[in-house]
Write a protein that holds these residues in place. Structure first.
Motif, PDB file in Angstrom:
ATOM      1  N   ARG A   1      13.183  14.906  -5.203  1.00 51.88           N
ATOM      2  CA  ARG A   1      12.989  14.713  -6.641  1.00 51.88           C
ATOM      3  C   ARG A   1      14.320  14.715  -7.383  1.00 51.88           C
ATOM      4  O   ARG A   1      14.549  13.901  -8.277  1.00 51.88           O
ATOM      5  N   ARG A   2      15.216  15.656  -7.003  1.00 49.25           N
ATOM      6  CA  ARG A   2      16.514  15.729  -7.672  1.00 49.25           C
ATOM      7  C   ARG A   2      17.351  14.482  -7.381  1.00 49.25           C
ATOM      8  O   ARG A   2      18.027  13.963  -8.268  1.00 49.25           O
TER       9      ARG A   2
ATOM     10  N   THR B   1       1.577   9.156  -6.092  1.00 50.88           N
ATOM     11  CA  THR B   1       1.881  10.566  -5.794  1.00 50.88           C
ATOM     12  C   THR B   1       3.116  11.067  -6.534  1.00 50.88           C
ATOM     13  O   THR B   1       3.522  12.219  -6.349  1.00 50.88           O
ATOM     14  N   GLY B   2       3.731  10.209  -7.347  1.00 55.63           N
ATOM     15  CA  GLY B   2       4.877  10.637  -8.145  1.00 55.63           C
ATOM     16  C   GLY B   2       6.199  10.638  -7.428  1.00 55.63           C
ATOM     17  O   GLY B   2       7.193  11.156  -7.946  1.00 55.63           O
ATOM     18  N   VAL B   3       6.258  10.063  -6.222  1.00 54.56           N
ATOM     19  CA  VAL B   3       7.526   9.984  -5.494  1.00 54.56           C
ATOM     20  C   VAL B   3       8.505   9.098  -6.254  1.00 54.56           C
ATOM     21  O   VAL B   3       9.697   9.403  -6.361  1.00 54.56           O
ATOM     22  N   ILE B   4       8.018   7.992  -6.789  1.00 51.36           N
ATOM     23  CA  ILE B   4       8.810   7.116  -7.650  1.00 51.36           C
ATOM     24  C   ILE B   4       7.981   6.771  -8.884  1.00 51.36           C
ATOM     25  O   ILE B   4       6.761   6.984  -8.894  1.00 51.36           O
ATOM     26  N   ARG B   5       8.629   6.250  -9.881  1.00 47.74           N
ATOM     27  CA  ARG B   5       7.934   5.811 -11.087  1.00 47.74           C
ATOM     28  C   ARG B   5       7.951   4.287 -11.139  1.00 47.74           C
ATOM     29  O   ARG B   5       8.850   3.646 -10.605  1.00 47.74           O
ATOM     30  N   ALA B   6       6.956   3.750 -11.803  1.00 46.17           N
ATOM     31  CA  ALA B   6       6.869   2.300 -11.944  1.00 46.17           C
ATOM     32  C   ALA B   6       6.588   1.941 -13.391  1.00 46.17           C
ATOM     33  O   ALA B   6       5.809   2.623 -14.068  1.00 46.17           O
ATOM     34  N   ARG B   7       7.237   0.890 -13.844  1.00 42.74           N
ATOM     35  CA  ARG B   7       6.905   0.346 -15.158  1.00 42.74           C
ATOM     36  C   ARG B   7       5.623  -0.468 -15.008  1.00 42.74           C
ATOM     37  O   ARG B   7       5.256  -0.829 -13.891  1.00 42.74           O
ATOM     38  N   GLN B   8       4.992  -0.767 -16.108  1.00 47.54           N
ATOM     39  CA  GLN B   8       3.757  -1.541 -16.054  1.00 47.54           C
ATOM     40  C   GLN B   8       3.868  -2.778 -16.936  1.00 47.54           C
ATOM     41  O   GLN B   8       4.448  -2.734 -18.017  1.00 47.54           O
TER      42      GLN B   8
ATOM     43  N   THR C   1       0.830  -1.207   0.000  1.00 49.24           N
ATOM     44  CA  THR C   1       0.000   0.000   0.000  1.00 49.24           C
ATOM     45  C   THR C   1       0.865   1.257   0.000  1.00 49.24           C
ATOM     46  O   THR C   1       0.603   2.217  -0.730  1.00 49.24           O
ATOM     47  N   THR C   2       1.915   1.253   0.822  1.00 43.55           N
ATOM     48  CA  THR C   2       2.823   2.395   0.901  1.00 43.55           C
ATOM     49  C   THR C   2       3.531   2.631  -0.432  1.00 43.55           C
ATOM     50  O   THR C   2       3.665   3.767  -0.891  1.00 43.55           O
ATOM     51  N   LEU C   3       3.963   1.550  -1.071  1.00 41.00           N
ATOM     52  CA  LEU C   3       4.666   1.687  -2.348  1.00 41.00           C
ATOM     53  C   LEU C   3       3.717   2.128  -3.460  1.00 41.00           C
ATOM     54  O   LEU C   3       4.092   2.926  -4.324  1.00 41.00           O
ATOM     55  N   ASN C   4       2.495   1.621  -3.450  1.00 39.33           N
ATOM     56  CA  ASN C   4       1.513   2.074  -4.436  1.00 39.33           C
ATOM     57  C   ASN C   4       1.250   3.576  -4.286  1.00 39.33           C
ATOM     58  O   ASN C   4       1.119   4.301  -5.279  1.00 39.33           O
ATOM     59  N   LYS C   5       1.193   4.029  -3.048  1.00 36.09           N
ATOM     60  CA  LYS C   5       0.971   5.457  -2.789  1.00 36.09           C
ATOM     61  C   LYS C   5       2.152   6.279  -3.314  1.00 36.09           C
ATOM     62  O   LYS C   5       1.966   7.362  -3.870  1.00 36.09           O
ATOM     63  N   ALA C   6       3.376   5.743  -3.142  1.00 32.30           N
ATOM     64  CA  ALA C   6       4.570   6.442  -3.622  1.00 32.30           C
ATOM     65  C   ALA C   6       4.526   6.594  -5.143  1.00 32.30           C
ATOM     66  O   ALA C   6       4.945   7.619  -5.692  1.00 32.30           O
TER      67      ALA C   6
END
Length: 212
Positions: A71-72, A29-36, A21-26
């Motif tokens: 972000r940087r 919210t754009g904290v990290i990006r995920a491939r699909q 759940t925490t990682l999905n939220k990240a």
């Protein structure tokens, strides 16, 4: 971790000791990006070394990073080679070698656990290898029962197999209806000990009445 290796969010959660759940939220919210990746009718999110490195660093530097700094840092890590293990960030020297070593240890642990579990496409359940016992069943029992109690319920299992099943369920949560947290054998035994099946405890039946 191999430069091209990717993990599902549940696998990454196991490596980082975070909830899915925490990682999905990240990701949301754009904290990290995920491939699909398309899986059946759904879509699975995947993360790689840069995301794992960033999340581990972000935990350690939480008080030193502003939102823009986060972000940087993330964008910088995404550009780095997996073989780069020391980074200068402002006045800080970031030791990625230590973080990478920890991640590799956790990844090796995950691979070790998978070797104890047999999961094939033609099986509805992930089974403890060389047994017909579902790994998620054993993991569910561990929520309320001790390993010694589970060994008593399943004498064919070893302590190592039980521990592997528990860890496997953390990295690969069961989908659908969950298993009970008490074995049927133990539940029936406990009910018997409490006199649940004692005929003297049954409510008295009313006397039969004549039907006019």
């Amino acid at each position: 971790m191999a430069p091209t290796q990717t993990l599902t969010l549940s696998e990454a959660g196991y490596i980082l000791d975070r909830s899915t759940t925490t990682l999905n939220k990240a990701v949301d919210t754009g904290v990290i990006r995920a491939r699909q990746r398309k899986v059946g009718k759904g879509v699975q999110r995947l993360v790689g070394p840069a995301e794992l490195r960033f999340l581990r660093l972000a935990d350690e530097l939480d008080k030193d990073l502003t939102p823009s700094g986060r972000r940087r840092l993330y964008e910088s890590l995404r550009k780095l080679s997996a073989n780069t293990h020391m980074v200068r960030w402002g006045k800080l020297d970031l030791d990625l070698a230590r973080i990478d070593s920890d991640l590799e240890t956790r990844l090796a642990r995950l691979e070790h656990i998978r070797n104890w579990i047999d999961r094939r496409e033609d099986q509805a359940e992930a089974l403890i290898r060389d047994t017909g016992i579902p790994a998620h069943l054993v993991a569910a029992l561990a929520r309320e029962q001790t390993i010694e109690e589970i060994l008593s319920d399943f004498p064919s299992l070893s302590k190592t197999q039980i521990e592997a099943a528990i860890e496997y369920a953390k990295a690969y949560p069961k989908r659908g209806r969950p298993y009970a947290s008490r074995s049927l054998k133990r539940t029936l035994s406990e009910m018997a000990d409490l006199g649940a099946f004692d005929g003297d405890d049954r409510p008295e039946e009313s006397a039969p009445r004549a039907i006019p």
